[in-house]
Design an enzyme around this catalytic site. Structure first.
Site, PDB file in Angstrom:
ATOM      1  N   PRO A 103       0.840  -1.207   0.000  1.00 36.84           N
ATOM      2  CG  PRO A 103       0.046  -1.011   2.187  1.00 36.84           C
ATOM      3  CD  PRO A 103       0.756  -1.948   1.266  1.00 36.84           C
ATOM      4  CG  MET A 104       3.504   2.335  -1.824  1.00 36.95           C
ATOM      5  SD  MET A 104       4.678   2.188  -3.183  1.00 36.95           S
ATOM      6  CE  MET A 104       3.721   1.187  -4.336  1.00 36.95           C
ATOM      7  CB  VAL A 105      -0.329   7.641   0.724  1.00 37.18           C
ATOM      8  CG1 VAL A 105      -1.158   8.907   0.551  1.00 37.18           C
ATOM      9  CG2 VAL A 105      -0.720   6.912   2.005  1.00 37.18           C
ATOM     10  CD  GLN A 173      -2.539  -0.357   4.665  1.00 37.39           C
ATOM     11  OE1 GLN A 173      -2.223   0.766   4.325  1.00 37.39           O
ATOM     12  NE2 GLN A 173      -1.657  -1.259   5.085  1.00 37.39           N
ATOM     13  CB  CYS A 202       0.944   4.732   8.758  1.00 39.39           C
ATOM     14  SG  CYS A 202       1.238   6.394   8.078  1.00 39.39           S
ATOM     15  CG  HIS A 269       8.353  -1.547   7.281  1.00 36.79           C
ATOM     16  ND1 HIS A 269       8.085  -0.932   6.076  1.00 36.79           N
ATOM     17  CD2 HIS A 269       9.557  -1.073   7.686  1.00 36.79           C
ATOM     18  CE1 HIS A 269       9.080  -0.127   5.763  1.00 36.79           C
ATOM     19  NE2 HIS A 269       9.985  -0.195   6.730  1.00 36.79           N
ATOM     20  N   GLY A 301       9.823  -3.889   3.538  1.00 41.86           N
ATOM     21  CA  GLY A 301      10.879  -2.963   3.931  1.00 41.86           C
ATOM     22  C   GLY A 301      12.204  -3.196   3.235  1.00 41.86           C
TER      23      GLY A 301
END
Length: 533
Positions: A103-105, A173, A202, A269, A301
Site C-alpha cells: 500500500p502506497m498513499v 487497506q 504508518c 515492516h 521494507g
C-alpha cells in the site's frame, strides 16, 4: 455413499446475500450462519468413512432448533463445505508464496495496481484509506469506464476506484482506530475485494494523532478489538501490517496476539516507528517471527536492496517469510515483478498514462506517480517540462500520446450520446466540481485550470504573483477579483485590461479560487511557460 440436505431458517436468497456481504443484513445473522455451517462441517468430519446400510439413515443435530441434517446412501455432496469456505474469513493460502504490491498513499491507485498485476504481482494493496472517508462515500457504478467508484458526497472527490480485473487479487487497506467503523467499511466493501487489511505501521503524524497506524502498536487491546470484530463479520480474509518493535520478543508478543484474533496473515515492516528508508531493514526480526507463527508472514521494507526480480526472492529467503511485499521498488518500476526483467521506464510511463486516461485517474495522482518513477530524471530538460505540466493533455504532449488521449475522449463522448440519462448521477467527475451554471459569454473561460498548491515551490511562482508582476509591467494596474459562491464552493473571475477570465473548476476557498482564476488568465496569455518550480 450419502447425500446431504441442509435445512436452516435461512433461505437460499438470504445465504447468497450474506455471502456477498450486503450492508442491510444484521451482523448477528451472518455470525450465526457461519457458526451453524461450521457445526455441520464438524459433524461431517466425524462421519464413518463407509456406510454399507441400504436403508435411509437419519440423524438430527439439534442446535437451538436451527439445523437438520439428513443422510441417505446417495453420494455426499460438498455443498456445505463449499458454502462454508466461501463464508469463512480465514484463508491463509491467499497469502502464501505471493509477490505483493505494498500500500502506497497517492500511488497505489487503480492504474498502478493493474500494471503491477499484469507484470506479475500476485496481490495488490490499495493505498491506505481512512475509514470515515469510505463511510461518507457513495458507491457508483461507472459504466463508461467499467469501474466501481466510491465518491465523497461532501466534495465529489474520488476516494476509491476498482474494476473486475483486480477483484480476486485486491486487498483494501484501511486506516482505523475503531472496531465499529472498521466493520462498517468491511460490510460496505467486501463484495468488491479479496481481502481487507488494517494499517498498524504508518508513522505519519496524521495517523498517530488519530490513534491509527503505528499508534496501535502499543495498544494491544485495541488491536485485538479491531481485528476480532473484522474476523467475526468478514467473508474475506483479514490481515494487518505492522512495524517491528524495539526487540524481537516484543514484536513476537504482538504478532502472536494478532494471530490469535483469527487473521489470515500478517505483514511486517522491518523498521521501527522512528526509522526511515535510509535505515537498515531488520530481516532477522521478520525471520524470527515467521519461525514462530502458523499464519503466513509477509516481509516488507527491503526495497533498498531490491533492484530486480531476483532480489525480491533473495529478500524473501533472508527474511524466512512466506511472501514479500514490495513498496518503493514497485513504485519506481512496477515491472520489478517480471521474472524476465524490468522494462525501460519510458515504456512504464506511457503504459501508466494510458491506464490513467482509461480510468480517469485524478491528474494530481497521475503526476505524483510519474514523479516517483522519474526520480533524478526530473532535473533533465524533459523532466522540467513535465514538472510544469498542469493537465493530462500536457502530459500526453510530453510522451506523444495525444492521439490516444483524443481517441479515448471521443469514445467517451460517443458512449454518453448512446447512454443518455436524465441526470448523469451514476458517473461522477472524480476531480473538483465543474461549472454547471450559465455565465457571462464575455468572460473568457479556460477549462481544467485546477490550482494545486504543491506544484509551486515559491510564492513568486504562484499564478497570482506571476499575473500581478505582468500586469504592473504592462501598465494594466492590479488585477481585480470577483467571486461566485455555490454550496460552499467558490469560483473567481479576474479582470485584466478590461477583459475577464475564469476557469470551470470550483475550489474550497476564496483564496484557492482566485489562484485558479489567475492560472486561467496566465494560461490564456501564455505567461506560465516561464514558470519555475
Amino acid at each position: 455413499m450419502k447425500s446431504i440436505v441442509f435445512i436452516t431458517p435461512y433461505t437460499n436468497e438470504m445465504c447468497e446475500k450474506m455471502r456477498l456481504g450486503k450492508e442491510h443484513l444484521h451482523r448477528e445473522i451472518l455470525s450465526q450462519f457461519k457458526m451453524h455451517m461450521k457445526m455441520c462441517l464438524n459433524f461431517l468430519n466425524h462421519l464413518p468413512v463407509q456406510d454399507q446400510s441400504s436403508t435411509h439413515k437419519h440423524q438430527q443435530v439439534d442446535h437451538q432448533n436451527t439445523c437438520l441434517i439428513f443422510l441417505s446412501r446417495i453420494k455426499i455432496t460438498t455443498t456445505i463445505k463449499a458454502i462454508y469456505n466461501k463464508m469463512s474469513a480465514k484463508n491463509s493460502d491467499h497469502y502464501r508464496n505471493k509477490l505483493i504490491l505494498a500500500p502506497m498513499v497517492r500511488i497505489g491507485t487503480l492504474p498502478i495496481r493493474l500494471l503491477s498485476l499484469r507484470y506479475g504481482a500476485d496481490l495488490v494493496y490499495s493505498e491506505e484509506i481512512i475509514d470515515w472517508r469510505l463511510l461518507r462515500s457513495k458507491r457508483v457504478k461507472n459504466e463508461m469506464l467499467g469501474t466501481t467508484e466510491y465518491v465523497d458526497e461532501t466534495d465529489g472527490s474520488l476516494v476509491f476506484s476498482t474494476c473486475e480485473e483486480e477483484k480476486s487479487r485486491l486487498i483494501l487497506q484501511i486506516g482505523t482506530s475503531d472496531p465499529d467503523r472498521a466493520v462498517q467499511v468491511l460490510l460496505k466493501m467486501q463484495d468488491l475485494i479479496s481481502g481487507i487489511d488494517v494499517n498498524m505501521g504508518c508513522p505519519k503524524e496524521f495517523s498517530l494523532k488519530g490513534g491509527m497506524g503505528a499508534a496501535l502498536l502499543t495498544q494491544p487491546e485495541k488491536v485485538k478489538a479491531i481485528l476480532s470484530a473484522l474476523v467475526k463479520y468478514a467473508t474475506i480474509p483479514v490481515t494487518c501490517k505492522i512495524r517491528v518493535l524495539p526487540t524481537i520478543e516484543e514484536t513476537l508478543e504482538l504478532a502472536l496476539l494478532i494471530q490469535s484474533c483469527g487473521v489470515s496473515a500478517v505483514a511486517i515492516h522491518g523498521r521501527n516507528i522512528n526509522e526511515r528508508p535510509q535505515h537498515a531493514n531488520r530481516s532477522h526480526f521478520i525471520k524470527a517471527i515467521a519461525e514462530k507463527l502458523e499464519i503466513p508472514v509477509i516481509a516488507n521494507g527491503g526495497s533498498k536492496e531490491i533492484s530486480c526480480y531476483e532480489d525480491i526472492l533473495k529478500f524473501r529467503a533472508e527474511a524466512g517469510a512466506s511472501s514479500v511485499m514490495v513498496a518503493r521498488a514497485g513504485e519506481w518500476n512496477p515491472s520489478i515483478f517480471r521474472p524476465e526483467g524490468k522494462l525501460d521506464i519510458e515504456i512504464i510511463i506511457k503504459a501508466f498514462i494510458k491506464e490513467s486516461i482509461l480510468s480517469d485517474n485524478p491528474f494530481q495522482h497521475t503526476k505524483y506517480t510519474i514523479q516517483n518513477i522519474l526520480r533524478d530524471l526530473q532535473e533533465t530538460p524533459r523532466g522540467r517540462v513535465f514538472l510544469s505540466s498542469q493537465t493530462m493533455n500536457e502530459l500526453c504532449d510530453i510522451w506523444e500520446l495525444q492521439d490516444f488521449y483524443k481517441d479515448t475522449k471521443l469514445k467517451w463522448e460517443e458512449f454518453k450520446k448512446k447512454h443518455k440519462r436524465p441526470a448523469d448521477e451514476d458517473i461522477k467527475d472524480p476531480k473538483k466540481p465543474k461549472l454547471d451554471m450559465p455565465f457571462d459569454k464575455s468572460i473568457i473561460c479556460v477549462p481544467d485550470c485546477e490550482f494545486i498548491r504543491k506544484h509551486y515551490s515559491t510564492n513568486e511562482s504562484l499564478p497570482k504573483s506571476i499575473l500581478l508582476k505582468w500586469t504592473i509591467k504592462e501598465s494594466f494596474g492590479v488585477p481585480k477579483y470577483s467571486m461566485e459562491c455555490s454550496d460552499k464552493k467558490f469560483l473567481a473571475i479576474v479582470e485584466v485590461g478590461g477583459r475577464k477570465f475564469m476557469t470551470d473548476v470550483w475550489e474550497k476557498s476564496k483564496k484557492l479560487a482566485e489562484q485558479g482564476a489567475a492560472f486561467a488568465c496566465c494560461r490564456y496569455l501564455k505567461l506560465m511557460e516561464k514558470k519555475i518550480f
